[in-house]
Motif scaffolding. Structure first.
Motif, short mmCIF file in Angstrom:
data_model
loop_
_atom_site.label_atom_id
_atom_site.label_comp_id
_atom_site.label_asym_id
_atom_site.label_seq_id
_atom_site.Cartn_x
_atom_site.Cartn_y
_atom_site.Cartn_z
N LEU A 195 0.85 -1.20 0.00
CA LEU A 195 0.00 0.00 0.00
C LEU A 195 0.88 1.26 0.00
N ILE A 196 0.61 2.15 -0.99
CA ILE A 196 1.38 3.42 -1.01
C ILE A 196 0.47 4.60 -0.73
N THR A 197 -0.82 4.46 -1.07
CA THR A 197 -1.74 5.55 -0.74
C THR A 197 -3.18 5.02 -0.79
N GLU A 198 -4.05 5.61 0.02
CA GLU A 198 -5.48 5.26 -0.03
C GLU A 198 -6.29 6.55 0.05
N ASN A 199 -7.61 6.41 -0.15
CA ASN A 199 -8.48 7.60 -0.20
C ASN A 199 -7.97 8.63 -1.20
N VAL A 200 -7.60 8.15 -2.38
CA VAL A 200 -7.12 9.03 -3.46
C VAL A 200 -8.20 10.07 -3.78
N GLN A 201 -7.80 11.33 -3.96
CA GLN A 201 -8.76 12.39 -4.28
C GLN A 201 -8.29 13.14 -5.53
N ILE A 202 -9.19 13.27 -6.52
CA ILE A 202 -8.89 14.04 -7.73
C ILE A 202 -9.32 15.48 -7.50
N PRO A 203 -8.42 16.47 -7.67
CA PRO A 203 -8.81 17.89 -7.53
C PRO A 203 -9.99 18.20 -8.45
N GLU A 204 -10.93 19.02 -7.97
CA GLU A 204 -12.14 19.29 -8.78
C GLU A 204 -11.83 20.17 -9.99
N ASP A 205 -10.77 20.96 -9.90
CA ASP A 205 -10.34 21.81 -11.03
C ASP A 205 -8.99 21.33 -11.56
N THR A 206 -8.69 21.71 -12.80
CA THR A 206 -7.41 21.29 -13.38
C THR A 206 -6.97 22.28 -14.46
N SER A 324 -11.35 15.50 -13.44
CA SER A 324 -11.70 16.57 -12.50
C SER A 324 -13.14 17.01 -12.72
N LYS A 325 -13.88 16.99 -11.63
CA LYS A 325 -15.35 17.11 -11.70
C LYS A 325 -15.81 18.36 -12.44
#
Ligand code: AFP
Length: 338
Positions: A195-206, A324-325
């Motif tokens: 495991l290297i990361t969990e709960n990955v989050q994509i920024p809403e803007d890009t 990104s949303k």
């Protein structure tokens, strides 16, 4: 030193804490991960095998009418052989096989259906570019005796697990079972995914978009408008400069978006107007869309949420806009004429 959490421990603890992962599904995920380790090994050999090199064309075509690379077939066989005897699956479907592969009678059948693109980004193999394996897991419909192609035709929101393994500088497995997105990198000394990361989050803007610009003259107007506004940069209606990336392997473009945000577009275009898009719904767009949504992003075919699409064919294609949303919502609004 922080303790390394293996994929196995992560799955056991997820099962204990969230009850998300029945034992048979945990087995399935671990078998797929083990198969991806084998594919990673095969990929890393490149041309070293001499006349047995894994590079180059296999001299055959798949159901998509695409020339198959040797590694496409090798990866497909690795996944079939790793999964068929375990008792967790009823059948498999693959980009490289015309029809479904029903688990042979000599093995017990399970309740899960496994779908995969065994080697996404095949055109990158011979240039040592990013490639990967994409997989999606469904449950066999309740009460269905036996298993047939129709059982696979479920909307993406029915998935119980989805992920990919990217064979890049690191071999990294990215997974969701509906409780966020976790990433595991293969520790070759241990031989296990860590495991290297969990709960990955994509920024809403890009400020980064991914599209094959060579198709610009074939795009629909809303896509042309969106990309044109990005290209106008700070002086244009977006008021900011944009960067562009295109790896020509969805698995690598999506991994970048999960890692730092962005928007990926493979829209319908006029080259083959009867096709809704290039990418396949069941084993490319659906697993990637679920991962992106689980990481706080969005995924549409410009008209509706990809995960809501009711498939009517195993290898059907779909237009894809995901990432990104706020960018996905903007592109979708342009298609609604707003
Ligand atoms: P291949 O597996 O045939 O290389 O196709 C990869 C893919 O399906 C997807 O992974 C890429 O995003 C897309 O096609 C690239 O398509 P173009 O070659 O038309 O840019």
């Amino acid at each position: 030193m922080t303790q390394k959490i293996s994929l196995t421990r992560y799955l056991v603890e997820q099962q204990r804490s969230a009850g998300h992962i029945p034992a048979q599904l945990r087995l399935l995920i671990e078998v797929v991960a083990r198969a991806c380790k084998g594919i990673s090994q095969a990929v890393s050999k490149g041309a070293l095998g001499g006349e047995n090199s894994v590079m180059g064309s296999a001299g055959s075509e798949n159901v998509q009418g695409e020339v198959q690379k040797k590694l496409d077939i090798i990866a497909n066989e690795v996944l079939i052989e790793a999964n068929e005897w375990g008792g967790h699956l009823a059948a498999m479907a693959s980009e490289e096989m015309d029809d479904i592969y029903v688990v042979p009678n000599r093995y017990p059948q399970g309740e899960y259906l496994l779908l995969f693109d065994p080697l996404d980004g095949s055109s990158n193999i011979d240039i040592n570019g990013g490639i990967g394996t994409i997989f999606s897991v469904l449950k066999k419909p309740e009460g269905s005796t036996g298993v047939e192609q129709q059982d696979f035709l479920q909307p993406g929101k029915q998935q119980v697990a989805a992920g990919y393994c990217i064979y890049g500088p690191q071999t990294t497995l990215v997974l969701t079972v509906g409780d966020g997105v976790a990433m595991f990198t293969l520790d070759r000394e241990q031989g296990s995914f860590v495991l290297i990361t969990e709960n990955v989050q994509i920024p809403e803007d890009t400020q980064e978009f991914a599209i094959n610009m060579s198709n610009m003259r074939h795009w629909d107007e809303p896509i042309k408008r969106y990309i044109d506004e990005c290209l106008q940069g700070k002086a244009g209606p977006r008021g900011k400069d944009f960067n562009m990336r295109w790896v020509a392997a969805m698995v690598a473009d999506v991994h970048r978006i999960l890692t730092r945000g962005g928007v990926f577009l493979y829209p319908w275009d006029k080259r083959e107007p009867e096709k809704p898009g290039k990418l396949r719904l069941l084993y490319e767009a659906n697993p990637m869309s679920w991962l992106v949504e689980q990481a706080g992003g969005a995924a549409t075919n410009t008209q509706q949420r990809i995960l809501d699409i009711q498939p009517d064919k195993l290898h059907q294609r779909v237009s894809v806009v995901l990432g990104s949303k706020n960018e996905v919502e903007r592109i979708t609004s342009y298609h609604a004429g707003l």
